[in-house]
Write a protein that holds these residues in place. Structure first.
Motif, PDB file in Angstrom:
ATOM      1  N   LEU A 167      -5.070  -3.894   3.117  1.00  0.00           N
ATOM      2  CA  LEU A 167      -5.091  -2.880   2.047  1.00  0.00           C
ATOM      3  C   LEU A 167      -3.928  -3.048   1.074  1.00  0.00           C
ATOM      4  O   LEU A 167      -3.306  -2.074   0.612  1.00  0.00           O
TER       5      LEU A 167
ATOM      6  N   CYS B 185      -3.194  -0.970  -2.546  1.00  0.00           N
ATOM      7  CA  CYS B 185      -4.048   0.226  -2.499  1.00  0.00           C
ATOM      8  C   CYS B 185      -3.224   1.509  -2.423  1.00  0.00           C
ATOM      9  O   CYS B 185      -2.180   1.556  -1.751  1.00  0.00           O
TER      10      CYS B 185
ATOM     11  N   ARG C   4      -4.476  -1.567  -9.533  1.00  0.00           N
ATOM     12  CA  ARG C   4      -4.351  -0.906  -8.231  1.00  0.00           C
ATOM     13  C   ARG C   4      -5.737  -0.460  -7.765  1.00  0.00           C
ATOM     14  O   ARG C   4      -6.641  -0.203  -8.547  1.00  0.00           O
ATOM     15  N   SER C   5      -5.882  -0.382  -6.463  1.00  0.00           N
ATOM     16  CA  SER C   5      -7.128   0.126  -5.891  1.00  0.00           C
ATOM     17  C   SER C   5      -6.857   1.499  -5.283  1.00  0.00           C
ATOM     18  O   SER C   5      -5.743   1.775  -4.798  1.00  0.00           O
ATOM     19  N   TYR C   6      -7.882   2.341  -5.276  1.00  0.00           N
ATOM     20  CA  TYR C   6      -7.717   3.720  -4.794  1.00  0.00           C
ATOM     21  C   TYR C   6      -8.792   4.012  -3.744  1.00  0.00           C
ATOM     22  O   TYR C   6      -9.997   3.866  -4.006  1.00  0.00           O
ATOM     23  N   LEU C   7      -8.330   4.411  -2.569  1.00  0.00           N
ATOM     24  CA  LEU C   7      -9.235   4.679  -1.456  1.00  0.00           C
ATOM     25  C   LEU C   7      -8.894   6.039  -0.847  1.00  0.00           C
ATOM     26  O   LEU C   7      -7.730   6.458  -0.862  1.00  0.00           O
TER      27      LEU C   7
ATOM     28  N   PRO D  27       0.843  -1.211   0.000  1.00  0.00           N
ATOM     29  CA  PRO D  27       0.000   0.000   0.000  1.00  0.00           C
ATOM     30  C   PRO D  27       0.871   1.251   0.000  1.00  0.00           C
ATOM     31  O   PRO D  27       2.018   1.233   0.460  1.00  0.00           O
TER      32      PRO D  27
END
Length: 563
Positions: free
Chosen positions: A270, A273, A247-250, A130
């Motif tokens: 996570l 992320c 990729r994940s975006y939070l 992350p």
């Protein structure tokens, strides 16, 4: 460098700043709150919630005014300025700032563009770990001071303010850079030689405008929307970025939510992320300046979205080939951890003898009694900050005094009913506390005096009374507390002293009467003696006269015989 300061105030029994400080970097000493600088993350909560406005950040304005006549001042304005100043454009803000003496005005959204461009490039080569955004100075301080295990996940990229300050220094040689911000945490970036030279907040600027008589003229804002201007909103960093596949975006805002996210990241969660973190709920448009002004978060977001637009291609185009990496420093302090015996000893001093006594009420500012005990051990808190303990001590002391005092005490409310009385009063009037509770005071005392206290302007009165039904004399002291509407009557039984006084007076009267009788008798004797003396004097006079005549008669007879 000191950034926050506390003015002297009546902090006693408040602890609101402690309660709202997310890292408990405030110590209370002799009933005064003080900032612990090495622990503070400059979130600004204490400056916005203090009911006495005793917490404030140290202003750089006097220093800025001092250098204004010698050097060129360049203002770097945080992109949330439009929301704070009612939707004004950069041209309007620039005109107002130049009226104060600034040479040039630029928006720090330019620095944000450079940062987000670097984020996009780093994300292309990012692995599975992350990544935490580094734009919020308070979050950076939180991680560096309290989450050393998360340091490796914090992006080593400078903040938009730091990058923009270097950009402006290259364009305006020997100029003084002044960053204008919605938060105070940016002031911490002015001491490392990388960020701006000075930093002031929006509310400080607003006060400066008012002092100088400068008004921001709201012209029709026809400026081109710039996509990166959405940085000040929650999710604005992510919203301005191109996303990398896989990729994940939070995004997360609010310090407590960010702490939960950090705990999750440290525990292995996570993965893959990119996490945007903002200390303030709503992002920078929820910063301390906005909170102090009580501005609407939704309205602020509308203003920001309007200046940013929704077209990724409509943005700044800045090529900045210089390094913008920064050193991430582990500032976590080694804290001594007390043993269980030490904690238990402190808990006992706080009146927490058993786990059931640990109320965890939070009135002291700490979430639990054990956390408060740890703060006492660290020298941050005082035992007396425990409200239930101090209340219990006060009540115990009060009850002890009331129970042992020989004076009868009765508390009467505005309805002339007895609200409380002590043991001496119960004995005096032959009632129990249960019988007397709520009883009209007229059943045991004349209510006229209580009515006079409540209806009149007097708050104190002393009188002596004789209670025929109890055959006692009392000295009464009345006190009326207007705030609570309670009349306190303190009664001292003076029957014995009054009886002694009466006996003394009776004895004195008897003695006086006896003295009068003696005098009368003496006068009578004197009169009798005088009468007797008068009679004997008359008789003596007659006898002497007769004797004289007799003597003379004898002399005359003797003379005749000789012839």
């Amino acid at each position: 460098m000191s950034i926050l300061q506390f003015k002297t105030a009546n902090c006693k029994n408040c602890y609101k700043c402690v309660r709202y400080c997310p890292v408990k970097s405030i110590k209370v000493e002799n009933h005064q709150a003080k900032i612990i600088e090495q622990d503070c993350i400059l979130c600004g909560n204490c400056t916005t919630i203090c009911p006495q406005n005793a917490k404030e950040d140290i202003s750089d304005i006097p220093k800025i005014k001092a250098v204004m006549t010698e050097k060129k001042l360049v203002a770097a304005v945080a992109p949330s300025f439009s929301a704070y100043f009612g939707g004004c454009g950069l041209a309007d803000m620039s005109k107002a700032l130049k009226s104060l003496g600034f040479f040039a005005v630029r928006e720090t959204a330019e620095g944000a563009y450079i940062v987000k461009t670097r984020y996009e490039k780093d994300e292309l080569s990012a692995g599975d770990e992350p990544v935490i955004s580094s734009c919020c100075a308070t979050i950076d301080l939180l991680i560096e001071k309290y989450y050393p295990l998360a340091l490796k996940y914090l992006s080593p990229i400078q903040t938009p303010m730091q990058v923009h300050s270097q950009l402006l220094r290259r364009e305006y040689l020997e100029a003084v850079i002044v960053f204008i911000s919605p938060c105070i945490s940016k002031k911490s970036e002015c001491s490392d030689g990388v960020g701006a030279d000075y930093c002031i907040t929006f509310d400080e600027l607003e006060d400066w405008f008012a002092e100088a008589g400068v008004n921001i003229e709201q012209s029709q804002n026809t400026e081109k929307a710039m996509f990166t201007r959405q940085f000040p909103m929650s999710g604005g960093v992510l919203g301005s970025m191109k996303k990398t596949a896989g990729r994940s975006y939070l995004f997360v805002d609010g310090i407590e939510k960010c702490r939960s996210a950090l705990d999750e990241i440290i525990s292995g969660g996570l993965r893959g992320c990119f996490v945007e973190m903002n200390a303030c709920e709503g992002g920078c448009i929820g910063g301390p300046s906005f909170r102090r002004k009580k501005m609407s978060g939704l309205t602020s977001r509308l203003f920001t979205e309007k200046t940013a637009g929704d077209d990724y291609s409509s943005d700044f185009n800045i090529d900045y080939p210089y390094p913008i990496d920064r050193e991430i420093v582990d500032m976590s302090a080694h804290r001594r951890t007390p043993g269980e015996k030490q904690i238990q000893g402190i808990l006992k001093k706080m009146g927490k003898l058993t786990p059931a006594d640990e109320l965890n009420c939070g009135m002291c500012g700490y979430s639990s009694c054990r956390e408060k005990a740890l703060a006492v051990y660290e020298g941050k808190a005082e035992i007396s900050m425990c409200m239930p303990l101090m209340k219990e001590r006060a009540e115990t002391l009060s009850d002890s005094i009331l129970s042992i005092t020989p004076n009868a005490i009765i508390a009467v409310d505005m309805d002339l009913n007895i609200s409380q009385l002590n043991a001496a009063a119960c004995r005096m009037f032959s009632v129990t506390p249960q019988q007397a509770a709520g009883m009209p005071v007229s059943e045991i005392l004349d209510e006229f005096d209580f009515v006079e206290m409540i209806a009149g302007e007097k708050t104190a009165m002393t009188k002596h009374s004789y209670l025929a039904q109890y055959n006692i004399y009392i000295e009464q002291e009345f006190r009326f507390d207007k705030a609570t509407g309670i009349v306190i009557c303190i009664m001292k039984n003076i029957t014995q002293s009054r009886q002694r006084h009466n006996n003394v007076m009776k004895a004195k009267v008897q003695a006086a009467n006896m003295a009068d009788e003696i005098v009368e008798k003496q006068l009578h004797v004197v009169h009798e003696i005088a009468a007797l003396l008068g009679e004997t004097a008359a008789e003596t006079k007659a006898a002497v006269h007769n004797l004289k005549e007799t003597i003379m008669m004898d002399s005359e007879d003797g003379g005749g015989d000789e012839r």
